[in-house]
Design a protein around this motif. Structure first.
Motif, PDB file in Angstrom:
ATOM      1  N   LYS A 128      40.714  41.158  -3.315  1.00 56.63           N
ATOM      2  CA  LYS A 128      41.274  40.447  -2.165  1.00 56.63           C
ATOM      3  C   LYS A 128      40.257  40.333  -1.041  1.00 56.63           C
ATOM      4  O   LYS A 128      40.182  39.319  -0.342  1.00 56.63           O
ATOM      5  N   GLU A 129      39.478  41.406  -0.896  1.00 59.51           N
ATOM      6  CA  GLU A 129      38.447  41.394   0.142  1.00 59.51           C
ATOM      7  C   GLU A 129      37.378  40.349  -0.166  1.00 59.51           C
ATOM      8  O   GLU A 129      36.908  39.632   0.733  1.00 59.51           O
ATOM      9  N   ILE A 130      37.015  40.227  -1.432  1.00 59.19           N
ATOM     10  CA  ILE A 130      36.049  39.192  -1.835  1.00 59.19           C
ATOM     11  C   ILE A 130      36.622  37.810  -1.546  1.00 59.19           C
ATOM     12  O   ILE A 130      35.921  36.918  -1.042  1.00 59.19           O
ATOM     13  N   ASN A 131      37.890  37.650  -1.856  1.00 59.51           N
ATOM     14  CA  ASN A 131      38.549  36.360  -1.630  1.00 59.51           C
ATOM     15  C   ASN A 131      38.561  35.994  -0.135  1.00 59.51           C
ATOM     16  O   ASN A 131      38.370  34.829   0.235  1.00 59.51           O
ATOM     17  N   ARG A 132      38.781  37.003   0.698  1.00 59.38           N
ATOM     18  CA  ARG A 132      38.787  36.763   2.146  1.00 59.38           C
ATOM     19  C   ARG A 132      37.378  36.454   2.662  1.00 59.38           C
ATOM     20  O   ARG A 132      37.186  35.565   3.496  1.00 59.38           O
ATOM     21  N   GLN A 133      36.396  37.167   2.148  1.00 57.29           N
ATOM     22  CA  GLN A 133      35.023  36.995   2.619  1.00 57.29           C
ATOM     23  C   GLN A 133      34.409  35.666   2.174  1.00 57.29           C
ATOM     24  O   GLN A 133      33.554  35.106   2.870  1.00 57.29           O
ATOM     25  N   VAL A 134      34.865  35.159   1.020  1.00 57.74           N
ATOM     26  CA  VAL A 134      34.281  33.902   0.545  1.00 57.74           C
ATOM     27  C   VAL A 134      34.684  32.742   1.452  1.00 57.74           C
ATOM     28  O   VAL A 134      33.941  31.758   1.598  1.00 57.74           O
ATOM     29  N   GLU A 135      35.851  32.854   2.077  1.00 56.40           N
ATOM     30  CA  GLU A 135      36.273  31.812   3.014  1.00 56.40           C
ATOM     31  C   GLU A 135      35.362  31.788   4.239  1.00 56.40           C
ATOM     32  O   GLU A 135      35.103  30.729   4.814  1.00 56.40           O
ATOM     33  N   ASN A 136      34.871  32.964   4.621  1.00 60.80           N
ATOM     34  CA  ASN A 136      33.972  33.059   5.772  1.00 60.80           C
ATOM     35  C   ASN A 136      32.494  32.965   5.370  1.00 60.80           C
ATOM     36  O   ASN A 136      31.610  33.062   6.243  1.00 60.80           O
ATOM     37  N   LYS A 137      32.264  32.843   4.071  1.00 61.83           N
ATOM     38  CA  LYS A 137      30.901  32.722   3.532  1.00 61.83           C
ATOM     39  C   LYS A 137      30.016  33.923   3.905  1.00 61.83           C
ATOM     40  O   LYS A 137      28.839  33.776   4.218  1.00 61.83           O
ATOM     41  N   ASN A 138      30.633  35.104   3.840  1.00 63.73           N
ATOM     42  CA  ASN A 138      29.895  36.342   4.096  1.00 63.73           C
ATOM     43  C   ASN A 138      29.308  36.851   2.763  1.00 63.73           C
ATOM     44  O   ASN A 138      29.862  37.747   2.124  1.00 63.73           O
ATOM     45  N   TRP A 139      28.196  36.283   2.371  1.00 63.51           N
ATOM     46  CA  TRP A 139      27.649  36.560   1.036  1.00 63.51           C
ATOM     47  C   TRP A 139      27.193  38.008   0.878  1.00 63.51           C
ATOM     48  O   TRP A 139      27.356  38.601  -0.190  1.00 63.51           O
ATOM     49  N   ASP A 140      26.648  38.584   1.911  1.00 63.37           N
ATOM     50  CA  ASP A 140      26.204  39.986   1.837  1.00 63.37           C
ATOM     51  C   ASP A 140      27.394  40.926   1.617  1.00 63.37           C
ATOM     52  O   ASP A 140      27.323  41.852   0.801  1.00 63.37           O
TER      53      ASP A 140
END
Length: 209
Positions: free
Chosen positions: A119-131
């Protein structure tokens, strides 16, 4: 007295035969129950351990892909986003299959942690936080390693239980064979005694005439 002794011996023999047959009958019921338990354990090893190990392998493959995509420098953000979202969809499809298997309490805890990482990956991909996606993917992969270790431990436990029940069945089988030999020996003895039993006649005194 002879009749009483004969009936007493027959009663004892009948009682012994009845006890032997009862032990064999109970042994058979126990063997059938153990066989069912062995079958259940073998099915559990396949359905809840080997199949789940395959799910973990699929999870690992998709997460390695996500991590690699997030770390690529020569891809545009939109391509990264599309690739990772598509891969997350594949992971979510596996989630439903994994949740249908029998989970131990410890396994459920680790699986919940894994779902939170996804879920955290899913949330971060929306913000394009690749690191951060790379870090969350690594965390999820470590959780999968723990889940894989649980599979090995549970599989070993199921296999050990199946082997123990097999050994008990084997011991019961040997006991039943021994009891049947005893039963046959008693029956043979009773038949032989009946055949060789002789009637002892008291010779008549010589006639004085």
């Amino acid at each position: 007295m002879k009749d009483q002794r004969r009936y007493s011996n027959k009663t004892k023999a009948a009682f012994i035969l009845l006890v032997v047959m009862l032990i064999i009958l109970l042994g058979n019921f126990n063997t059938l129950r153990n066989s069912k338990n062995v079958n259940d354990n073998i099915n559990a090893i396949y359905k809840d351990r080997l199949v789940v190990a395959h799910y973990i392998f699929q999870y690992s493959k998709e997460l390695h892909f996500i991590k690699a995509e997030a770390e690529k420098l020569n891809l545009s953000d939109n391509i990264k986003k599309d690739e990772i979202i598509h891969t997350l969809d594949i992971i979510h499809d596996i989630d439903d299959l994994y949740a249908k298997t029998v989970l131990t309490n410890k396994e459920k805890q680790y699986f919940d942690v894994f779902l939170l990482s996804c879920k955290e990956i899913n949330r971060q991909v929306e913000n394009k936080n690749w690191d951060k996606i790379s870090i969350s993917s690594e965390k999820a992969l470590k959780t999968l390693e723990s889940l894989s270790q649980i599979q090995i431990e549970e599989g070993k436990a199921k296999l050990a239980a199946a082997n123990a029940m097999y050994n008990r069945n084997n011991a019961l089988g040997q006991l039943q064979i021994a009891l049947l030999i005893i039963l046959g020996g008693i029956t043979f003895y009773l038949l032989i005694i009946k055949k060789i039993k002789r009637t002892v006649k008291i010779p008549e005194p010589p006639s004085m005439n």
